[in-house]
Design an enzyme around this catalytic site. Structure first.
Site: not given
Ligand code: S3P
Length: 423
Positions: A21-22, A26, A92, A164, A166, A312, A339
């Site tokens: 997913k991440s 991106r 998020g 984080s 994100q 996660d 979360k």
């Molecule tokens: C993610 C970063 C994580 C994770 C989220 C996906 C990302 O959050 O919990 O499911 O893709 O960068 P944080 O970076 O806020 O911890």
């Protein structure tokens, strides 16, 4: 949708889990601000990733889904003004990463999300982006819906309070629009997919321990990218195979980036039987096949630097601990409270309904393992990772478990129940 799950003796088989997913988010976002086409192969077809695509389309990017692939026709660093609100849904990552790009645009954008996302803190990105020169207004200076007026940005040195990815990725994207070198420092290393992929797209990001030194480049270049399997989705089957007797599962082509493999380290430390085979590199990301055999897990303490590497996976680790010998303590995990749901609270209250000996603490939980749990009616709280974790707990619960609101698995793993049935 309610999902009814029966106790299961063992699971066996060879599976693939869906794309990470991440990395999918991106690839779509970076491809949008690159020049030329980006071909994203084997992307994750889930609600969160579709939210990202919809937002980027509203900013004028041509994005097409063809079979298992996405073709993104990059527009370069500057996008089109959207005359409609961007809706990040439950994601998020979508909201925070896109804010980094919007901070450098010449127009204003309105962003919102679903009820869960509207409760998640955005001041962690609002504060540094404002320092860089963006003008942002949000509910209580913290929550969506929010508006963001882009600007010529100043480079900054920014120490994040939390580890984080994100926040880090948001600021890395904003740094592309800044007038000099931006430095981001985190307390611990969070997942580093942005560093790897942005450099693969022609960016200039250097890593020095927990610091990222970001130097603006005039353009990024569209690339072909293959999305590896998501270790966060693999985690459910890693735990299922570990806790169910006589089980053996092979999960093929999973991303084993060190910043994501805390789950493997933890299950091994609990006495789990995990083998990593066929290691190779795919577009700067390490991947491998993971083989898991059942084992007798024992309780351990989980805290500190490893937390961002498994953030996660804590809901499914709580399930592993609920069946382990002795006491498991999870500490320094207060981030779980912000979360998709308050995951400390939701996992503790739902596992308790199944008879688990689990207590909520300020920054984590304490769990004493049991031989079995009991089937019960439990609620996902519309949190995909809670739904899937409870489903695995149900496999070693006597009788029938009903998971309420299980459709939220579509956020990250629409085929989760199909794969579980195959096994
Ligand atoms: C993610 C970063 C994580 C994770 C989220 C996906 C990302 O959050 O919990 O499911 O893709 O960068 P944080 O970076 O806020 O911890």
């Amino acid at each position: 949708m309610d999902m009814v799950i029966n106790e299961k003796r063992c699971i066996k088989g060879i599976i693939n889990v869906p794309g990470d997913k991440s990395i999918t988010h991106r690839a779509i976002i970076f491809g949008s601000i690159a020049e030329g086409d980006t071909l994203v192969k084997g992307f994750l077809k889930s609600d969160d990733c579709y939210s990202t695509m919809k937002c980027m389309k509203k900013l004028g990017v041509d994005i097409k889904v063809v079979d298992k692939n996405v073709i993104v026709k990059g527009k370069g660093l500057y996008l089109n003004e959207s005359h409609d609100i961007l809706d990040a849904g439950n994601s998020g990552t979508t909201m925070r990463l896109i804010m980094g790009i919007l901070a450098g645009q010449k127009f204003k954008t309105v962003l919102t999300g679903d009820e869960s996302l509207k409760r998640r803190p955005m001041n962690r990105v609002i504060k540094p982006l404002t320092e860089m020169g963006a003008k942002i207004s949000a509910i209580d200076n913290n929550y969506a819906p929010l508006t963001i007026q882009g600007n010529k940005l100043k480079s900054i040195y920014y120490k994040t309070k939390v580890a984080s990815a994100q926040v880090k990725s948001c600021l890395m994207l904003a740094s592309l629009y800044a007038d000099g070198e931006t430095i981001i420092e985190e307390p611990y290393k969070s997942r580093n997919h942005s560093e790897l992929m942005l450099n693969y797209f022609g960016g200039n990001f250097a890593v020095d321990n927990n610091r990222i030194i970001c130097r603006p480049v005039s353009k990024l270049y569209g690339r072909e990218i293959c999305i590896p399997g998501d270790i966060s989705s693999a985690a459910y089957f890693i735990v299922a195979a570990s806790i169910l007797p006589q089980s053996e599962v092979m999960i093929k082509d999973v991303n084993i980036n060190y910043t994501r493999t805390g789950i493997i380290d933890v299950i091994k430390k609990m006495g789990g039987n995990i083998l990593i085979e066929n290691e190779r590199v795919l577009n700067s990301e390490p991947i491998a096949d993971i083989i898991i055999k059942s084992s007798n897990l024992k309780g351990i303490e989980i805290c500190g630097e490893i937390i961002p590497r498994l953030i996660d996976e804590i809901p499914i680790i709580a399930v592993a601990a609920a069946f382990a010998d002795g006491k498991t303590v999870i500490k320094n995990a207060e981030e779980l409270k912000v979360k998709e749901s308050n995951r400390i609270n939701t996992m503790v209250s739902e596992l308790k309904k199944m008879g688990a000996d689990i207590t909520e603490t300020n920054d984590g939980m304490v769990i004493y393992g049991k031989e079995y749990l009991n089937g019960a009616v439990v609620n996902s709280h519309n949190d995909h990772r809670v739904a899937m974790s409870l489903s695995i707990a149900a496999l070693r619960a006597k009788g029938i478990t009903t998971i309420k609101n299980a459709e939220c698995t579509n956020i990250s793993y629409p085929d989760f129940y199909k794969t579980l049935n195959v096994l």
